[in-house]
Design an enzyme around this catalytic site. Structure first.
Site, short mmCIF file in Angstrom:
data_model
loop_
_atom_site.label_atom_id
_atom_site.label_comp_id
_atom_site.label_asym_id
_atom_site.label_seq_id
_atom_site.Cartn_x
_atom_site.Cartn_y
_atom_site.Cartn_z
N TYR A 76 9.84 -56.65 4.99
CA TYR A 76 10.24 -57.86 4.27
C TYR A 76 9.95 -57.71 2.78
O TYR A 76 9.10 -56.91 2.37
CB TYR A 76 9.50 -59.09 4.80
CG TYR A 76 8.01 -59.04 4.52
CD1 TYR A 76 7.46 -59.60 3.37
CD2 TYR A 76 7.13 -58.39 5.40
CE1 TYR A 76 6.11 -59.52 3.09
CE2 TYR A 76 5.78 -58.30 5.13
CZ TYR A 76 5.27 -58.87 3.97
OH TYR A 76 3.94 -58.77 3.69
N PHE A 87 6.44 -61.44 -5.01
CA PHE A 87 5.02 -61.61 -4.75
C PHE A 87 4.52 -60.75 -3.61
O PHE A 87 3.31 -60.55 -3.46
CB PHE A 87 4.68 -63.08 -4.49
CG PHE A 87 5.45 -63.69 -3.34
CD1 PHE A 87 5.01 -63.56 -2.04
CD2 PHE A 87 6.61 -64.40 -3.59
CE1 PHE A 87 5.72 -64.12 -0.99
CE2 PHE A 87 7.33 -64.98 -2.55
CZ PHE A 87 6.88 -64.83 -1.24
N ASP A 88 5.42 -60.20 -2.79
CA ASP A 88 4.96 -59.38 -1.68
C ASP A 88 6.13 -58.62 -1.08
O ASP A 88 7.28 -59.09 -1.08
CB ASP A 88 4.31 -60.26 -0.60
CG ASP A 88 3.47 -59.47 0.39
OD1 ASP A 88 3.18 -58.29 0.11
OD2 ASP A 88 3.09 -60.03 1.43
N ILE A 107 3.99 -68.87 7.80
CA ILE A 107 4.51 -70.15 7.32
C ILE A 107 5.62 -70.67 8.24
O ILE A 107 6.28 -69.90 8.95
CB ILE A 107 5.02 -70.03 5.86
CG1 ILE A 107 6.12 -68.97 5.75
CG2 ILE A 107 3.87 -69.73 4.91
CD1 ILE A 107 6.73 -68.87 4.36
N TYR A 133 4.24 -72.87 1.27
CA TYR A 133 2.83 -73.17 0.99
C TYR A 133 2.62 -74.52 0.33
O TYR A 133 1.49 -74.88 0.00
CB TYR A 133 2.24 -72.06 0.12
CG TYR A 133 2.25 -70.71 0.79
CD1 TYR A 133 1.35 -70.43 1.81
CD2 TYR A 133 3.16 -69.73 0.42
CE1 TYR A 133 1.35 -69.20 2.45
CE2 TYR A 133 3.16 -68.50 1.05
CZ TYR A 133 2.27 -68.23 2.06
OH TYR A 133 2.28 -67.01 2.68
N PHE A 151 13.09 -64.79 1.15
CA PHE A 151 12.74 -63.51 1.77
C PHE A 151 13.99 -62.81 2.28
O PHE A 151 14.93 -63.47 2.76
CB PHE A 151 11.82 -63.72 2.97
CG PHE A 151 10.46 -64.27 2.67
CD1 PHE A 151 9.37 -63.42 2.52
CD2 PHE A 151 10.26 -65.64 2.56
CE1 PHE A 151 8.10 -63.93 2.26
CE2 PHE A 151 9.00 -66.16 2.31
CZ PHE A 151 7.92 -65.30 2.15
#
Length: 287
Positions: A76, A87-88, A107, A133, A151
């Site tokens: 992902y 961010f990731d 989440i 979040y 995502f």
């Protein structure tokens, strides 16, 4: 039932990856190897900040769709929906991530957005803040309170939720000891075969050849066994047993006692001395 637990002390070079609860663990990779980076897809930003979960299938995938309770193995990349700030991601490391759908491990946007994905599928999730979040993001310099997130997710494996009611109804007659390990494919799988370096997930029944008594069942534990063939993490006879299988396959394997637990048998398992072991293996995932 104890077969899963017994795998740990008898493996000299490592331990079985898990009884299904850490499919993305470092211990699930062959020793001496490292995952390679995978080309990372771009995330197409939504034209408006999402207020509802938006699911976009970029690639549909094939096979049975993932359902709540299944464990999915994914790559992902995640960005802020407003500006694309990343961010990731785990494409850069090549290390897959596993998550069980519908149990709040992740989440809410993922719990709902992963349902229905199929093997080989690529999906974009545009997730509103309240399904991400909200006003309390994790400690990061990127995600801000109230951020919507986007995502792109590749699904590389599905481990179906274990249902004891689906345990194969198989009876094993008393069988003479064998000189060599042999197998019979009860069901020939129509999914992918096992590739070098992959992790696999199996369901397993273990029987005593002396009288056909069922000794152990991973179907009863609530989780399959996961390991990487060739990594020295599992019993040698188990690695040999799955060679050449394809996902969806079911195989009966007769293992001579000399290649299983030897002349002493395995009292904890209930396997008598000098008794062959018979296993019925379902290959349910390879990733």
């Amino acid at each position: 039932m104890r077969f899963c637990k017994l795998l740990v002390p008898v493996v000299a070079l490592g331990v079985l990856a898990a009884c299904g609860d850490n499919a993305n663990s470092d211990s699930a990779k062959p020793s001496g190897t490292a995952a390679d980076a995978i080309p990372k897809p771009a995330v197409k930003l939504p034209t408006e900040t999402p207020t509802d979960l938006v699911i976009t299938d970029i690639t549909k995938g094939t096979g049975t769709a993932a359902a709540s309770g299944d464990t999915v193995i994914v790559h992902y990349v995640g960005v802020r929906s407003v500006d694309g700030a990343e961010f990731d991601n785990n494409f850069d490391t090549g290390e897959p991530f596993s998550v069980t759908i519908g149990v709040a491990q992740v989440i809410k946007g993922w719990d709902e957005g992963l349902v229905g994905m199929k093997l080989g599928g690529r999906r974009q999730l545009d997730i509103p803040a309240e399904m991400a979040y909200g006003d309390h993001p994790p400690s990061t310099d990127v995600i801000q309170p109230g951020d919507a997130l986007s995502f792109v997710i590749d699904l590389v494996g599905i481990i179906p939720k274990t249902d004891p009611a689906k345990t194969p109804d198989i009876s094993i007659p008393a069988t003479p000891n064998q000189a060599d390990q042999t197998f019979t494919d009860l069901i020939v799988g129509d999914g992918p075969g096992i590739e070098a370096g992959q992790t696999i997930a199996i369901q397993l029944l273990a029987f005593s050849a002396a009288d056909g008594k069922l000794l152990d069942s991973s179907w009863d534990t609530g989780a399959p066994l996961t390991f990487a063939p060739g990594g020295g993490q599992s019993l040698p006879f188990l690695e040999e047993a799955v060679a050449g299988m394809k996902v969806g396959g079911r195989r009966q394997v007769d293992i001579p006692f000399a290649e299983a637990f030897g002349q002493d048998g395995n009292p904890d398992l209930g396997l008598p001395a000098s008794t062959d072991l018979i296993m019925v293996i379902d290959l349910i995932a390879a990733y």
